[in-house]
Scaffold this active site. Structure first.
Site, mmCIF file in Angstrom:
data_model
loop_
_atom_site.group_PDB
_atom_site.id
_atom_site.type_symbol
_atom_site.label_atom_id
_atom_site.label_comp_id
_atom_site.label_asym_id
_atom_site.label_seq_id
_atom_site.Cartn_x
_atom_site.Cartn_y
_atom_site.Cartn_z
ATOM 1 N N SER A 73 0.848 -1.208 0.000
ATOM 2 C CA SER A 73 0.000 0.000 0.000
ATOM 3 C C SER A 73 0.873 1.243 0.000
ATOM 4 O O SER A 73 1.907 1.290 0.656
ATOM 5 C CB SER A 73 -0.873 0.027 1.255
ATOM 6 O OG SER A 73 -1.637 -1.127 1.329
ATOM 7 N N HIS A 104 -6.304 -3.268 -5.582
ATOM 8 C CA HIS A 104 -5.069 -3.968 -5.953
ATOM 9 C C HIS A 104 -5.143 -4.234 -7.451
ATOM 10 O O HIS A 104 -6.009 -4.962 -7.918
ATOM 11 C CB HIS A 104 -4.930 -5.292 -5.192
ATOM 12 C CG HIS A 104 -4.578 -5.088 -3.754
ATOM 13 N ND1 HIS A 104 -3.387 -5.501 -3.218
ATOM 14 C CD2 HIS A 104 -5.252 -4.491 -2.750
ATOM 15 C CE1 HIS A 104 -3.352 -5.173 -1.931
ATOM 16 N NE2 HIS A 104 -4.483 -4.570 -1.639
ATOM 17 N N HIS A 126 -2.775 -12.423 -1.508
ATOM 18 C CA HIS A 126 -2.759 -12.607 -0.048
ATOM 19 C C HIS A 126 -3.348 -13.966 0.346
ATOM 20 O O HIS A 126 -4.314 -14.427 -0.277
ATOM 21 C CB HIS A 126 -3.575 -11.510 0.650
ATOM 22 C CG HIS A 126 -3.029 -10.139 0.461
ATOM 23 N ND1 HIS A 126 -3.394 -9.331 -0.583
ATOM 24 C CD2 HIS A 126 -2.126 -9.428 1.199
ATOM 25 C CE1 HIS A 126 -2.746 -8.182 -0.489
ATOM 26 N NE2 HIS A 126 -1.967 -8.213 0.566
ATOM 27 N N TYR A 128 -5.149 -14.468 2.898
ATOM 28 C CA TYR A 128 -6.518 -14.287 3.407
ATOM 29 C C TYR A 128 -7.576 -14.265 2.299
ATOM 30 O O TYR A 128 -8.769 -14.326 2.564
ATOM 31 C CB TYR A 128 -6.633 -13.034 4.289
ATOM 32 C CG TYR A 128 -6.331 -11.711 3.612
ATOM 33 C CD1 TYR A 128 -7.188 -11.150 2.665
ATOM 34 C CD2 TYR A 128 -5.183 -10.997 3.953
ATOM 35 C CE1 TYR A 128 -6.908 -9.940 2.062
ATOM 36 C CE2 TYR A 128 -4.880 -9.786 3.359
ATOM 37 C CZ TYR A 128 -5.753 -9.270 2.417
ATOM 38 O OH TYR A 128 -5.449 -8.077 1.818
ATOM 39 N N GLU A 129 -7.117 -14.173 1.056
ATOM 40 C CA GLU A 129 -8.088 -14.226 -0.049
ATOM 41 C C GLU A 129 -8.576 -15.645 -0.292
ATOM 42 O O GLU A 129 -9.523 -15.855 -1.040
ATOM 43 C CB GLU A 129 -7.451 -13.668 -1.329
ATOM 44 C CG GLU A 129 -7.154 -12.183 -1.220
ATOM 45 C CD GLU A 129 -6.349 -11.698 -2.399
ATOM 46 O OE1 GLU A 129 -6.946 -11.530 -3.470
ATOM 47 O OE2 GLU A 129 -5.137 -11.499 -2.270
ATOM 48 N N ALA A 156 2.480 -2.523 3.934
ATOM 49 C CA ALA A 156 1.971 -1.667 4.998
ATOM 50 C C ALA A 156 1.875 -2.550 6.235
ATOM 51 O O ALA A 156 1.515 -3.728 6.119
ATOM 52 C CB ALA A 156 0.599 -1.141 4.620
ATOM 53 N N MET A 254 0.074 -8.832 7.106
ATOM 54 C CA MET A 254 -0.652 -9.976 6.530
ATOM 55 C C MET A 254 0.005 -10.504 5.261
ATOM 56 O O MET A 254 -0.640 -11.144 4.437
ATOM 57 C CB MET A 254 -2.094 -9.559 6.204
ATOM 58 C CG MET A 254 -2.833 -8.932 7.364
ATOM 59 S SD MET A 254 -4.449 -8.340 6.850
ATOM 60 C CE MET A 254 -4.934 -7.339 8.269
ATOM 61 N N SER A 255 1.286 -10.213 5.063
ATOM 62 C CA SER A 255 1.938 -10.647 3.809
ATOM 63 C C SER A 255 3.439 -10.825 4.020
ATOM 64 O O SER A 255 3.895 -11.003 5.149
ATOM 65 C CB SER A 255 1.692 -9.583 2.720
ATOM 66 O OG SER A 255 2.325 -8.377 3.074
ATOM 67 N N ASN A 278 -0.063 2.459 10.901
ATOM 68 C CA ASN A 278 -0.906 2.637 12.108
ATOM 69 C C ASN A 278 -0.206 1.945 13.259
ATOM 70 O O ASN A 278 0.652 1.089 13.029
ATOM 71 C CB ASN A 278 -2.286 1.983 11.881
ATOM 72 C CG ASN A 278 -2.151 0.518 11.513
ATOM 73 O OD1 ASN A 278 -1.812 0.184 10.367
ATOM 74 N ND2 ASN A 278 -2.385 -0.355 12.467
ATOM 75 N N HIS A 290 -9.145 0.176 7.461
ATOM 76 C CA HIS A 290 -8.343 0.197 6.237
ATOM 77 C C HIS A 290 -8.134 1.623 5.720
ATOM 78 O O HIS A 290 -7.106 1.935 5.114
ATOM 79 C CB HIS A 290 -9.029 -0.675 5.178
ATOM 80 C CG HIS A 290 -8.191 -0.878 3.957
ATOM 81 N ND1 HIS A 290 -6.947 -1.468 4.002
ATOM 82 C CD2 HIS A 290 -8.398 -0.544 2.652
ATOM 83 C CE1 HIS A 290 -6.436 -1.493 2.780
ATOM 84 N NE2 HIS A 290 -7.289 -0.936 1.953
HETATM 85 N N1 HPA Z 1 -2.096 -5.344 11.207
HETATM 86 C C1 HPA Z 1 -1.954 -6.156 10.142
HETATM 87 N N2 HPA Z 1 -1.745 -5.704 8.928
HETATM 88 C C2 HPA Z 1 -1.670 -4.384 8.744
HETATM 89 C C3 HPA Z 1 -1.807 -3.493 9.801
HETATM 90 C C4 HPA Z 1 -2.029 -4.000 11.108
HETATM 91 O O1 HPA Z 1 -2.172 -3.265 12.098
HETATM 92 N N3 HPA Z 1 -1.686 -2.239 9.285
HETATM 93 C C5 HPA Z 1 -1.473 -2.394 7.948
HETATM 94 N N4 HPA Z 1 -1.455 -3.692 7.618
#
Ligand code: HPA
Length: 315
Positions: A73, A104, A126, A128-129, A156, A254-255, A278, A290
């Site tokens: 991202s 994406h 990903h 999770y997909e 990210a 997550m990647s 974040n 998100h």
């Molecule tokens: N957790 C998991 N994946 C993320 C986060 C998070 O806080 N921020 C951006 N991708």
């Protein structure tokens, strides 16, 4: 015998690889071994799938990248600023897992960052997909098979280290994948790498030095830390973030780590940078969403692009 026939098709397909693509040819030669060595069905299927994708790409472009780059991202439009030779939509590659996440883009961009020939993944796959881990890492393997010997992974991530701030960049020094299945589970594809690959230096020390130097030259503050991969798509609970911290993690996401493992298995030289978008759950009392992730990524996109450009050129 039936398998042998199928493999003949695979190796025949691989003949589309250009003469100067030494790595591709090496893989093709090795694939001939499959005809003489009995293999487990899943291994043959996965290898065949990879070779089908490779052949499909090779039919469209004859380009040997030195560096592979996966965009996270905030870097989505990085590829628009390079000297593009050709793009290939994932949907146009036979057998390729296609991303479903909104925003994406899903394509390979082939081109030059200054003089460096690169292949860029604009949009990653990903776990999770719902894909199998072997599909999640298929594009990484494909970029390696196209000739890229080095890879820069970006993402990210949530900051688990309380000293981090949203908008920071973290160079990944190591990772923890305890929360996700290894992409190397299943029969080993000997053509790609060894059964029990060493993971003591996933993120190359040489490339870490390059990133440090580049960040300094760009006047960008660089955090350094351990990335912990969870499955997603939900953000972590505060307890999971505390667990990540106790494990020694500095960022959660997550990647990436699975891609790094597949790349390491193939002997690629790896480096990675997270954009801390974040603070992870429970560190800030704010609810995660998100939109916040995207807003922070967009806010620091210019610096991220500057850093990534410099790193690609110098790696
Ligand atoms: N957790 C998991 N994946 C993320 C986060 C998070 O806080 N921020 C951006 N991708």
């Amino acid at each position: 015998m039936e398998f042998n026939n199928k493999i003949v098709i695979v190796t025949g397909g691989a003949q589309g690889i250009g003469k100067d693509h030494c790595r591709g040819i090496a893989f093709m030669k090795k694939s001939i071994n499959i005809m003489t060595t009995p293999k487990r069905k899943e291994e043959v299927i996965m290898y065949k799938k990879l070779m089908t994708c490779l052949e499909s790409v090779r039919k469209k472009i004859d380009f040997k990248p030195e560096v592979a780059l996966i965009l996270g991202s905030g870097l989505g439009d990085f590829a628009d600023g390079i000297q593009i030779e050709q793009t290939i939509d994932y949907t146009d590659i036979e057998g390729f897992p296609v991303s479903t996440v909104k925003g994406h883009k899903g394509r390979f961009v082939f081109g030059y960052v200054e003089k460096t020939p690169v292949v860029i993944m604009q949009g990653r796959v990903h776990y999770y997909e719902g894909y199998a881990m072997s599909d999640v890492v298929l594009p990484t393997r494909l970029m390696g098979m196209l000739g890229a010997k080095k890879i820069l992974l970006t993402n990210a991530a949530g900051g688990a280290n309380p000293s981090y701030k949203p908008g920071d960049f973290m160079m990944i020094t190591d990772h923890i994948t305890t929360g996700v299945p290894s992409p190397l589970i299943g029969p080993n594809m000997d053509e790609l790498g060894t059964r029990f690959p060493d993971m003591s230096e996933v993120y190359s020390r040489r490339l870490q030095d390059v990133i440090r130097k580049c960040a300094k030259e760009c006047d960008i503050k660089l955090q350094e830390g351990v990335y912990v991969q969870f499955t997603g798509p939900n953000y972590e609970t505060p307890a999971e973030v505390r667990l990540a911290q106790r494990w020694g993690g500095d960022a959660v996401g997550m990647s990436t780590a699975c891609e790094a493992m597949a790349a390491r298995h193939m002997g690629m030289e790896i480096c990675g940078i997270s954009c801390i978008t974040n603070m992870a759950a429970g560190i800030s009392q704010k609810e995660l969403n998100h939109k916040e992730v995207q807003e922070t990524a967009d806010r620091v996109a210019k610096s991220f692009k500057e850093l990534v450009t410099k790193v690609v050129v110098n790696m």
